[in-house]
Design an enzyme around this catalytic site. Structure first.
Site, PDB file in Angstrom:
ATOM      1  CG  ASP A 409      -1.952   1.063   1.217  1.00 58.12           C
ATOM      2  OD1 ASP A 409      -2.372   1.460   0.112  1.00 58.12           O
ATOM      3  OD2 ASP A 409      -2.344   1.528   2.307  1.00 58.12           O
ATOM      4  CD  GLU A 412      -0.402   5.217  -4.123  1.00 56.82           C
ATOM      5  OE1 GLU A 412       0.180   5.493  -3.055  1.00 56.82           O
ATOM      6  OE2 GLU A 412      -1.252   4.326  -4.228  1.00 56.82           O
ATOM      7  CG  ASP A 483      -8.213   4.476   0.617  1.00 56.94           C
ATOM      8  OD1 ASP A 483      -8.044   3.240   0.638  1.00 56.94           O
ATOM      9  OD2 ASP A 483      -7.428   5.277   1.153  1.00 56.94           O
TER      10      ASP A 483
END
Ligand code: GLC
Length: 813
Positions: A409, A412, A483
């Site tokens: 997670d 990015e 999300d």
């Protein structure tokens, strides 16, 4: 006065840094050289290289540098094995590169590219005035926009599947609670499909810098794509079948490996099950309530102060014991792993990382720190092989304790304050690059590190879940859509986005079922669960500070439906698993947009038709995407269809509305469908699945290749699997013939008997197996207790049970 203006204008154009002054086109073709892989062309303002990759794939590279970059692609792993036949001819004012399927025409004054099919039809061409060009460091490619040209793909994008008339950015971005209009979000897949006159081509821009795809946004003349920096390096892929475009794209960028079978089961997560006690409690609830579940996730609070590779010992005193106990109940534990390594002098991973030079750096050589969950943190340079190996070794700490896979997670990479500075340096596999180039592939390389570590073990298939990614991520990880929020917009996105990701080469995808943020109503939760049961990745997850969202928390009625819905998922597991296996071979999506199966049916492109999908090529799934509706309007493409719930037959090529009460997601079998199912179980491997049931909706002639393996090890890669061929044909008077035979047998199948659930047009007078007449049983139940026979199992449904073997010939006359 006029003269003064003219002087000022000329001066402005000559000044450095002026936007116009920086814009330049390719100019004319000056010279051409042919070689074994294509041709090289010198243009007035640039260099152009043409590579013939396959007869339907041509790569175009353009640079203004002295030579083309030698840095290998992060995305493309295809290495040409067989030589391709092609010719290069230069006639006056034009060069033609021809393969068996494709012609690339290069007009020389100025240089403009056109792709044509064998029949000379134009598939795609550069916009006449602009073509390929440079704007400062940016590279751009302007393409003519044809009337009625449709675009799809570009990976994880919000909105529905259509990309026509809009503009998209590729820059991996953490955007919690994004909306149906947010762009960009977590992943960048710079690949799209264009379709016109039912013929499809694909374009993959192999450039990791921030890029843009403006698909006819604000222009009826052209669409364009380009990147902030680097080469214009793109692959033109010809179909004309859109599925072939995806297969070819994944031949270039790679395909998924088979995940462990348990990863297809239901998975439960929340931020966070923060103690051993809580995790055990969740596990216990699943088992006592007999709601199937295979995986429980550990979100960030399992760690000691968000330090990766550590445990909060107060909350998780004995992780190996906890995981061993849970394994006995059939649970696998997957922990979250974020890339940020807490910048803490006393913390072993920070010390090791600094000592081993594993972190991304400022240009002055000092390690970069960004703020994330653990506060200030270092960021591993996953573009360095040595760093990936170091990371992999540390993952062993968790693997040795008993975790079954990893959830990547914040990759990015995300930092508070939004952006890692552009100047941060990465190794780029030894070539050195800044964050501008590496940002979009950070997650890809982190997933590679994780996947490579997991694949060291031949007995265990890797399972990696990722939030961010770039083209090629399908080689290493499943991807969830980040999300989302508990509302109907996001329920619809949970239907669209995995379809779009599938078109873009990512087959193993799904959303946070029930919505990450917010609180779903029981109906919204159930509708989401119904959809999730048919998405390749099936996980419920929720945000911190939201109420409990486990399947039993919405009241007794909802719990009952949730149980049945998840059990249905487990019944469909062999069907899903077979589609996963096909996807490893073809790169095709498992959850498939209708138009991929029916590219010639215009209705399948309609926005409303995107609210349904095919699972493989035979099962149509039409999720209810609203919490109140109990009717679903849906499109049935050409052919004949059977409603799985009430066994009604429908003619295709029409829109219908059917009843869809809660718990009854509309499902249709295409005529000719053969779909394997197992009995439900509480987790993968609870029972041996000694019986496999094939739902059969006979057509004139159809077949299915049923794949089996051990579901867990990597031995299938060395051929340890079995294939059974099922052939079904129905003649004009409704006699059905079913032949079953093993066609490949290097796995010891656990299947002891076959059940054939036949949706027949008429009841047969006699059923025989290998010439032996089968006995008719009173009921489905009495048949189950016997080793063979048949029974009527509802109107128009016959259930046949026979011992497994090969070959088997069943005749229904
Ligand atoms: C991010 C993830 C989410 C996770 C949370 C805490 O928001 O997308 O899934 O629960 O971080 O780790």
């Amino acid at each position: 006065m006029r003269l003064l203006w003219k002087i000022l204008l000329v001066a402005a154009l000559l000044l450095p840094g002026n936007a116009w002054g920086e814009f330049s086109y390719t100019g004319d073709v000056k010279s051409l050289t042919k070689d074994g892989s294509g041709a090289g062309l010198t243009l007035s303002n640039a260099k152009l290289r043409i590579y013939v990759v396959k007869s339907n794939i041509i790569r175009i590279r353009l640079t203004r540098e002295d030579k083309f970059s030698e840095v290998p692609s992060y995305a493309v792993i295809y290495d040409k094995k067989e030589p391709v036949q092609f010719s290069v001819d230069r006639k006056r004012g034009m060069t033609e590169v021809k393969t068996d399927e494709l012609t690339l025409r290069i007009d020389e004054n100025p240089c403009r590219i056109t792709f044509l099919d064998k029949g000379g039809n134009i598939l795609n061409e550069d916009e006449k005035s602009f073509g390929m060009s440079f704007d400062g460091e940016e590279v751009r490619c302007f393409k003519k926009l044809f009337k009625d040209e449709k675009f799809f793909g570009l990976g994880e994008k919000t909105g529905n599947l259509s990309r026509t008339g809009d503009s998209y950015i590729m820059w991996n971005s953490d955007f919690p609670f994004y909306t149906k209009a947010t762009d960009p979000i977590y992943a960048s897949i710079p690949f799209f499909i264009g379709i016109r006159d039912h013929k499809a081509y694909g374009i993959f821009l192999d450039n990791t810098y921030r890029s843009q795809f403006s698909m006819g946004a604000g222009s009826d003349r052209f669409y364009w794509f380009g990147a902030d920096k680097g080469e214009l390096d793109y692959y033109f892929i010809y179909g004309p079948d859109p599925k072939r475009v995806i297969s070819s794209y994944t031949e270039l960028t790679g395909r998924m490996e088979l995940p462990p079978l348990w990863a297809l089961g239901f998975q439960q997560s929340r931020w966070s099950y923060g103690s051993e006690e809580k995790v055990r409690e969740i596990a216990k609830q699943f088992r006592t309530r007999e709601i199937p579940c295979d995986v429980i996730y550990l979100d960030i609070d399992y760690m000691n102060g968000y330090r990766v590779f550590t445990w909060n010992r107060e909350k998780f005193p004995d992780p190996p014991r906890m995981m061993a106990d849970l394994a006995r109940q059939g649970f696998k534990i997957v922990p979250i792993i974020d890339p940020g390594v807490k910048a803490d002098d006393g913390y072993f991973a920070a010390k090791e990382g600094l000592a081993g030079d594993h972190f991304a750096k400022y240009p002055d050589g000092s390690p970069y720190k960004g703020e994330v969950w653990p506060s200030w943190a270092y960021f591993p340079d996953f573009t360095s092989e040595k760093t990936r190996a170091w990371w992999g070794n540390n993952l062993s700490i968790l693997l040795d304790a008993g975790v079954a896979g990893f959830w990547n997670d914040m990759n990015e990479p995300a930092v508070w304050g939004k952006n890692v500075p552009d100047i941060i340096r990465f190794s780029d596999g030894g070539y050195q690059a800044d964050h501008k180039k590496i940002h979009n592939v950070f997650a890809l390389q982190m997933a590679k590190a994780t996947f490579d570590r997991l694949s060291r073990d031949p007995e265990r298939r890797p399972f990696v879940l990722t939030r961010a990614g770039f083209s090629g991520i399908q080689r290493y990880a499943a991807m969830w859509t980040g999300d989302n929020y508990a509302n109907e917009d996001h329920l619809a996105l949970a239907c669209y986005m995995p379809q779009s990701m599938g078109i873009s080469g990512l087959p193993f995808t799904g959303s946070d079922v029930g919505g990450f943020g917010g609180t779903p109503s029981p109906a919204l939760f159930i509708r989401w669960l119904e959809l999730g049961a048919f998405t390749p990745f099936f996980r419920a997850h929720s945000c911190i500070d939201t109420p409990d969202k486990e399947p039993w928390t919405f009241g007794a009625e909802a719990e009952k439906i949730a149980r049945e819905t998840i059990r249905m998922r487990y019944r469909f597991l062999p069907c899903l698993y077979n589609e996963f296996r096909r996807s490893t071979l073809t790169g095709l999506p498992i959850m498939r947009a209708l138009f991929l199966e029916y590219p010639g049916d215009d209705e399948c492109y309609a926005p409303d038709a995107q609210k349904e999908f095919m699972l493989g090529d035979s099962l149509l799934v039409a999720p209810v995407l609203s919490e109140k509706d109990i009717l679903k309007k849906l499109y049935l493409p050409e052919g004949y269809w059977l409603n799985i719930w009430d066994h009604k037959h429908y003619k295709g090529s029409q829109w219908i509305a059917i009843e869809a009460p809660l718990g009854q997601i509309p499902l249709f079998l295409r005529r000719g469908a053969i779909i394997p199912q197992w009995d439900a179980q509480n987790y993968v491997g609870e029972h041996e699945n000694g019986e496999v049931e094939f739902s059969i909706f006979p057509g004139e002639s159809s077949s299915y290749e049923y794949y089996e393996d051990d579901g867990i090890s990597r031995k299938y890669k060395d051929g340890a699997y079995a294939l059974t061929n099922i052939q079904v044909s129905e003649d004009k008077v409704g006699s059905v013939r079913i032949s079953i035979s093993k066609t490949y047998d290097r796995y010891d199948s656990k299947v002891k008997s076959y059940r054939l659930r036949l949706f027949a047009t008429r009841l047969p007078a006699e059923i025989s197996v290998n010439g032996r007449r089968l006995e008719r049983c009173e009921s489905e139940k009495s048949l189950m207790a016997r080793t063979e026979g048949y029974a009527q199992a509802g109107e128009g449904v016959i259930l046949i049970k026979i011992p497994a073997g090969s070959p088997i010939e069943v005749n229904l006359n």
